[in-house]
Motif scaffolding. Structure first.
Motif, mmCIF file in Angstrom:
data_model
loop_
_atom_site.group_PDB
_atom_site.id
_atom_site.type_symbol
_atom_site.label_atom_id
_atom_site.label_comp_id
_atom_site.label_asym_id
_atom_site.label_seq_id
_atom_site.Cartn_x
_atom_site.Cartn_y
_atom_site.Cartn_z
ATOM 1 N N ASP A 177 0.913 -4.602 2.984
ATOM 2 C CA ASP A 177 -0.306 -4.488 3.061
ATOM 3 C C ASP A 177 -0.802 -4.817 4.314
ATOM 4 O O ASP A 177 -0.558 -5.634 5.395
ATOM 5 C CB ASP A 177 -1.435 -5.611 2.553
ATOM 6 C CG ASP A 177 -1.112 -4.795 0.989
ATOM 7 O OD1 ASP A 177 -1.187 -3.832 0.940
ATOM 8 O OD2 ASP A 177 -1.621 -5.631 -0.111
ATOM 9 N N PRO A 178 -1.881 -3.782 5.388
ATOM 10 C CA PRO A 178 -1.935 -4.542 7.090
ATOM 11 C C PRO A 178 -3.379 -5.494 6.955
ATOM 12 O O PRO A 178 -3.525 -5.525 6.356
ATOM 13 C CB PRO A 178 -2.738 -2.993 7.506
ATOM 14 C CG PRO A 178 -3.073 -2.537 6.340
ATOM 15 C CD PRO A 178 -2.773 -2.457 4.725
ATOM 16 N N LEU B 40 -10.710 -4.014 8.443
ATOM 17 C CA LEU B 40 -9.886 -3.365 7.297
ATOM 18 C C LEU B 40 -10.674 -2.744 6.680
ATOM 19 O O LEU B 40 -11.934 -3.588 5.224
ATOM 20 C CB LEU B 40 -8.747 -4.691 6.528
ATOM 21 C CG LEU B 40 -8.008 -3.987 5.595
ATOM 22 C CD1 LEU B 40 -7.041 -2.818 5.852
ATOM 23 C CD2 LEU B 40 -6.840 -4.613 4.998
ATOM 24 N N TYR B 41 -10.423 -1.576 5.697
ATOM 25 C CA TYR B 41 -11.331 -0.598 4.991
ATOM 26 C C TYR B 41 -10.015 -0.107 3.752
ATOM 27 O O TYR B 41 -9.248 0.093 3.970
ATOM 28 C CB TYR B 41 -11.487 0.334 5.119
ATOM 29 C CG TYR B 41 -13.076 0.297 6.160
ATOM 30 C CD1 TYR B 41 -14.267 -0.161 5.555
ATOM 31 C CD2 TYR B 41 -12.178 -0.027 7.446
ATOM 32 C CE1 TYR B 41 -15.345 -0.077 6.851
ATOM 33 C CE2 TYR B 41 -13.771 -0.299 8.906
ATOM 34 C CZ TYR B 41 -15.062 -0.611 7.978
ATOM 35 O OH TYR B 41 -16.099 -1.040 8.824
ATOM 36 N N GLU B 42 -11.041 -0.282 2.533
ATOM 37 C CA GLU B 42 -9.942 0.296 1.560
ATOM 38 C C GLU B 42 -10.174 1.643 1.224
ATOM 39 O O GLU B 42 -11.478 2.079 1.316
ATOM 40 C CB GLU B 42 -9.967 -0.699 -0.007
ATOM 41 C CG GLU B 42 -9.407 0.286 -0.878
ATOM 42 C CD GLU B 42 -9.730 -1.243 -1.801
ATOM 43 O OE1 GLU B 42 -9.300 -0.316 -2.927
ATOM 44 O OE2 GLU B 42 -10.006 -1.830 -2.273
ATOM 45 N N MET C 228 0.272 -1.238 0.288
ATOM 46 C CA MET C 228 0.059 -0.051 -0.380
ATOM 47 C C MET C 228 1.159 0.971 0.573
ATOM 48 O O MET C 228 2.076 1.513 0.754
ATOM 49 C CB MET C 228 -1.039 0.028 1.499
ATOM 50 C CG MET C 228 -0.475 0.797 2.699
ATOM 51 S SD MET C 228 -1.458 0.458 4.022
ATOM 52 C CE MET C 228 -0.412 1.163 4.978
ATOM 53 N N ARG C 229 0.283 2.629 -0.584
ATOM 54 C CA ARG C 229 1.556 2.986 -0.135
ATOM 55 C C ARG C 229 0.622 4.109 0.583
ATOM 56 O O ARG C 229 -0.744 4.383 1.034
ATOM 57 C CB ARG C 229 0.831 4.522 -1.636
ATOM 58 C CG ARG C 229 1.421 3.061 -3.110
ATOM 59 C CD ARG C 229 1.248 4.297 -4.373
ATOM 60 N NE ARG C 229 1.256 6.161 -4.271
ATOM 61 C CZ ARG C 229 1.429 6.951 -4.503
ATOM 62 N NH1 ARG C 229 0.353 6.542 -6.326
ATOM 63 N NH2 ARG C 229 1.412 7.849 -4.868
ATOM 64 N N ALA C 230 1.919 5.093 1.520
ATOM 65 C CA ALA C 230 1.336 5.741 2.314
ATOM 66 C C ALA C 230 2.356 6.659 2.660
ATOM 67 O O ALA C 230 3.076 6.992 1.988
ATOM 68 C CB ALA C 230 1.584 4.700 3.714
ATOM 69 N N ASP D 151 6.175 3.243 -0.413
ATOM 70 C CA ASP D 151 5.225 1.570 -0.159
ATOM 71 C C ASP D 151 5.469 0.766 1.069
ATOM 72 O O ASP D 151 6.876 0.491 0.903
ATOM 73 C CB ASP D 151 5.800 0.552 -1.207
ATOM 74 C CG ASP D 151 5.350 1.494 -2.670
ATOM 75 O OD1 ASP D 151 3.818 2.280 -3.162
ATOM 76 O OD2 ASP D 151 6.226 1.686 -3.746
ATOM 77 N N GLN E 74 4.570 9.026 4.798
ATOM 78 C CA GLN E 74 5.514 8.606 5.822
ATOM 79 C C GLN E 74 6.434 10.267 6.617
ATOM 80 O O GLN E 74 7.423 10.410 5.648
ATOM 81 C CB GLN E 74 6.837 7.778 5.869
ATOM 82 C CG GLN E 74 6.641 6.932 6.887
ATOM 83 C CD GLN E 74 8.114 5.911 6.590
ATOM 84 O OE1 GLN E 74 9.139 5.415 5.549
ATOM 85 N NE2 GLN E 74 7.397 4.771 7.647
ATOM 86 N N SER F 45 -9.634 4.671 -1.046
ATOM 87 C CA SER F 45 -9.198 5.272 -2.189
ATOM 88 C C SER F 45 -8.776 6.842 -2.221
ATOM 89 O O SER F 45 -7.274 6.985 -3.599
ATOM 90 C CB SER F 45 -10.163 5.214 -3.706
ATOM 91 O OG SER F 45 -11.678 5.788 -3.333
#
Length: 51
Positions: free
Chosen positions: A22-23, A31-33, A1-3, A19, A5, A35
Motif C-alpha cells: 500500500d502506498p 491518499l485516496y481509495e 494493493m492490486r495494480a 499485488d 504493471q 474501487s
C-alpha cells in the motif's frame, strides 16, 4: 494493493495484475481509495510510445 504493471514491450497482453505494498502519502499529499478505474483502448497502447 492490486495494480496493473507493464515490465516489457508488447501489446495489451503484457499488462500484468500484481499485488504491491500500500502506498504511503508524503507531507502535503493525500491518499485516496479507488474501487474501480477504467482503461480505454488508447491507454492499452500508450506504453509503446512512451519509451
Amino acid at each position: 494493493m492490486r495494480a496493473v504493471q507493464i515490465t516489457r514491450f508488447g501489446g495489451p497482453d503484457v499488462m500484468d495484475i500484481v499485488d504491491l505494498p500500500d502506498p504511503v502519502p508524503g507531507d502535503g499529499q493525500q491518499l485516496y481509495e479507488v474501487s474501480a478505474a477504467g482503461v480505454n483502448f488508447a491507454d492499452t497502447h500508450h506504453h509503446l510510445s512512451s519509451n
